[in-house]
Design a protein around this motif. Structure first.
Motif, short mmCIF file in Angstrom:
data_model
loop_
_atom_site.label_atom_id
_atom_site.label_comp_id
_atom_site.label_asym_id
_atom_site.label_seq_id
_atom_site.Cartn_x
_atom_site.Cartn_y
_atom_site.Cartn_z
N CYS A 99 0.82 -1.26 -0.04
CA CYS A 99 -0.03 0.19 -0.01
C CYS A 99 0.83 1.16 -0.08
CB CYS A 99 -1.02 0.14 1.22
SG CYS A 99 -1.57 -1.59 1.45
N GLY A 100 0.37 2.35 -0.40
CA GLY A 100 1.24 3.60 -0.56
C GLY A 100 2.65 3.22 -1.12
N GLU A 142 -5.66 5.95 0.24
CA GLU A 142 -5.15 5.23 1.51
C GLU A 142 -6.16 4.34 2.14
OE1 GLU A 142 -2.05 5.76 2.70
OE2 GLU A 142 -1.39 7.72 2.18
N GLU A 145 -6.28 0.26 1.72
CA GLU A 145 -5.22 -0.30 2.51
C GLU A 145 -5.82 -1.01 3.75
OE1 GLU A 145 -2.12 2.29 3.44
OE2 GLU A 145 -1.58 1.54 5.50
N GLY A 173 5.39 -1.14 8.46
CA GLY A 173 5.09 -1.04 9.74
C GLY A 173 4.32 -2.66 10.22
N SER A 175 1.62 -3.62 9.10
CA SER A 175 0.33 -3.10 9.73
C SER A 175 -0.77 -2.94 8.58
CB SER A 175 0.83 -1.68 10.28
OG SER A 175 1.33 -0.90 9.07
N ALA A 176 -0.52 -3.30 7.31
CA ALA A 176 -1.46 -2.67 6.53
C ALA A 176 -2.51 -4.09 6.50
CB ALA A 176 -1.02 -2.55 5.05
N GLY A 247 7.07 8.01 11.79
CA GLY A 247 6.03 7.19 10.97
C GLY A 247 6.24 7.28 9.36
N LYS A 477 -4.33 3.32 10.07
CA LYS A 477 -3.02 3.60 10.98
C LYS A 477 -2.83 4.83 11.20
CE LYS A 477 0.67 3.51 8.32
NZ LYS A 477 1.89 2.91 7.57
N LEU A 478 -3.16 5.90 10.14
CA LEU A 478 -2.92 7.21 10.42
C LEU A 478 -4.03 7.84 11.48
CD1 LEU A 478 -2.30 7.96 6.57
CD2 LEU A 478 -0.80 7.86 8.45
N ARG A 481 -2.24 7.06 14.49
CA ARG A 481 -1.13 7.90 14.81
C ARG A 481 -1.48 9.46 15.08
NH1 ARG A 481 2.49 8.24 9.37
NH2 ARG A 481 2.65 5.97 10.04
#
Ligand code: F1P
Length: 571
Positions: A99-100, A142, A145, A173, A175-176, A247, A477-478, A481
């Protein structure tokens, strides 16, 4: 096994340092004051941060393995051998996905690897998946994701009819959810050998529940770990230290992904077609080559600092920065530019990238996307037709090319630009004894452009300490954050921070039950349409004021950092 030397432990390695955060989300002590640094100091701090990629050795008290750690190198050897055998098998495929930035690196590597295979008259068996499709190569998409089911569905289609697939899922991370869904799909299907690339130890993988899904990322990573001994799955996850801007995995995460995967893929290809042996020493030699590229790139630190200064002045003066590149360096420019929107809350026109021959040169799977909007007009012809007529001294133009490009073309375009502005610069690469391959040029360009765009946004006041305080809160995730950033700078509880964030997102003074019960995906969908969400919530918390008042206080400042700075000093 190779013996690694003992080294000093870094501050971020201490178990007491930001213990609730995984390495990729921690703040790097090196850049704590980057928002107050001058351009030379900014570049120097970034150099030091990137240097951590190559740090050798180990410390008995550290739970982290670094990139040159023998066990990491051994996993690379095992993986390269898998690449070699898959290249020799009929009806096989290598798929890289992320992703990204991780998806963009997957795209870049898949297309480069395929063109090498083509040159060797072999079948082009590499492909990529990026969450959000090819649009996500150029713009921030995003939300996809967060969907493991979407990830698995796309992978299922991509592998159709193949007998053996080497699947490489990238999530810096760990994380996705999109990647977690794909890896889990692989674990349940014999066709696949799954590989996970990321930069946290497995125990730091994201454990947050995923909506409508029984597992989380950490559980999937643990399942993979169980299969690692029998080589039915691989995890390549050295710790390379926190990002320079907390991050921002587009930086070290993206660079490490590129270096690791390139090394593994190229070694597999050389073993399959050039009879080169895959050894730990060969892997280390390749990594050292990147290390030399790092040293060489930052030996030009004064020149990079000049470009940071120019780009910063352009952004501060409401001008633009244009990267005009050739071949893969053009792609690196486009990637760097596109990342500024979600990272710094930048406008899509602030920094833009262009490539000679546009989508024909990109060779992306969905082809020409230029009809989708101005952000997708990436051809030099678009630069000449649309940008050149409006170019002024407030804009900075940076050419990206190597000695292998058509220098007459470069000169021709340069003279057109010079007719409009003298603020034209070049990042060029030369051959030293013909021994500098494309990979070094690309990573060197990536480091330089990451420094320029990050540095310019710091100068514009988009960073507070080493946090991106104005990031777009566009996925789960964001969202987490953002809450963490608010907690960091206020003495408020997590609940208070989340409440303020939601009020800023929905632009309401009271949260309705509908908002409170809505899913994070709804919050991030709305947040995508709002500006200055985190700064607004920060002012609300700090001053105990309403959303309206916070927004009006913020409007007194054109620079986000100044606003945060002065409001945080309010008692
Ligand atoms: C993927 C990613 C980043 C992007 C942003 C959101 O992260 O899309 O590339 O910059 O931080 O997440 P990861 O899955 O590679 O950790």
């Amino acid at each position: 096994m190779l013996e690694a030397p003992k080294t000093e432990m870094r501050q971020w390695e201490l178990s007491s340092f930001e213990p609730s955060l995984p390495v990729t989300e921690k703040s790097n002590p090196i850049t704590r004051d980057i928002d107050r640094a001058n351009t030379e100091q900014i570049v120097h701090m970034l150099e030091e941060c990137d240097k951590e990629l190559f740090e050798e050795g180990w410390h008995t008290d550290s739970v982290y393995k670094r990139l040159k750690n023998p066990s990491v190198i051994q996993t690379m050897v095992d993986l390269a051998k898998n690449v070699e055998s898959i290249l020799k098998e009929p009806n096989s495929l290598i798929i890289m996905s992320g992703c990204g930035t991780s998806g963009r690196i997957a795209f870049l590597l898949a297309t480069s690897f395929n063109s090498m295979l083509k040159d060797l008259q072999q079948k082009e068996i590499c492909s990529y998946i990026i969450a959000g499709g090819d649009m996500a190569l150029l713009t921030s998409q995003e939300a996809p994701e967060d969907s493991p089911i979407l990830g698995a569905d796309i992978l299922d289609k991509a592998r159709e009819g193949k007998k053996h697939v080497l699947f490489i899922g990238i999530s810096c991370g760990l994380s996705a959810p999109f990647v977690a869904g794909q890896l889990d799909f692989c674990l349940n299907c014999d066709v696949f050998t799954p590989v996970l690339i990321g930069f946290n130890p497995v125990h730091m993988a994201r454990a947050e529940p995923i909506r409508d899904w029984p597992l989380n990322f950490k559980r999937v990573a643990e399942k993979m770990m169980e299969k690692q001994d029998s080589q039915k799955a691989f995890i390549l996850n050295p710790a390379v230290g926190p990002e320079a801007i907390s991050g921002s995995s587009r930086m070290k995460g993206g660079s490490a992904t590129k270096m690791l995967l390139e090394t593994v893929l190229w070694a597999g290809l050389n073993a399959a077609y050039n009879r080169r042996e895959i050894t730990p020493a060969a892997m280390l030699a390749q990594i050292k080559m990147y290390e030399r590229a790092h040293e060489f790139t930052y030996s030009q630190r004064e020149k990079i600092a000049v470009l940071v200064e120019k780009a910063g002045l352009s952004l501060k003066g409401k001008g633009h920065v244009y990267y005009v590149g050739w071949k893969t360096l053009g792609i690196i420019g486009i990637i760097d530019a596109s990342e500024c929107v979600p990272t710094f809350g930048a406008g899509s026109e602030d920094i833009r990238g262009f490539i000679y021959n546009g989508f024909q040169e990109m060779k992306n799977e969905e082809g020409d996307l230029s009809s989708m909007g101005s952000q997708f007009r990436i051809d030099h012809r678009d630069f000449v037709n649309v940008i050149l007529p409006t170019l002024s001294k407030h804009d900075t133009v940076i050419f990206l090319f190597t000695v292998n490009d058509d220098l007459n073309e470069v000169k021709e375009l340069a003279s057109q630009v010079k007719g409009k502005t003298s603020n034209l610069h070049a990042l060029t690469h030369d051959c030293v004894g013909n021994s500098v391959p494309n990979q070094q040029w690309e990573i060197s360009t990536k480091w330089s452009l990451n420094a320029i765009s990050t540095g310019a946004h710091i100068l514009k006041g988009k960073v507070y300490r080493n946090y991106m305080i104005d990031l777009k809160v566009t996925n789960s995730k964001l969202y987490r954050r953002a809450i963490h950033i608010l907690q960091c700078f206020t003495s408020c509880s997590m609940v208070q921070c989340e409440t303020a964030l939601l009020k800023a997102v929905y632009d309401v003074e009271e949260l309705t039950t509908e908002i409170i019960s809505a899913d994070v995906s709804k919050h991030t969908e709305v947040a995508n349409t709002r500006d200055r969400v985190i700064p607004t919530a920060l002012v609300m918390l700090q001053c105990g004021c309403s959303v309206k008042e916070a927004r009006s206080r913020l409007n007194n400042y054109s620079v986000v950092r100044d606003a945060v700075d002065s409001l945080l000093s309010v008692k």
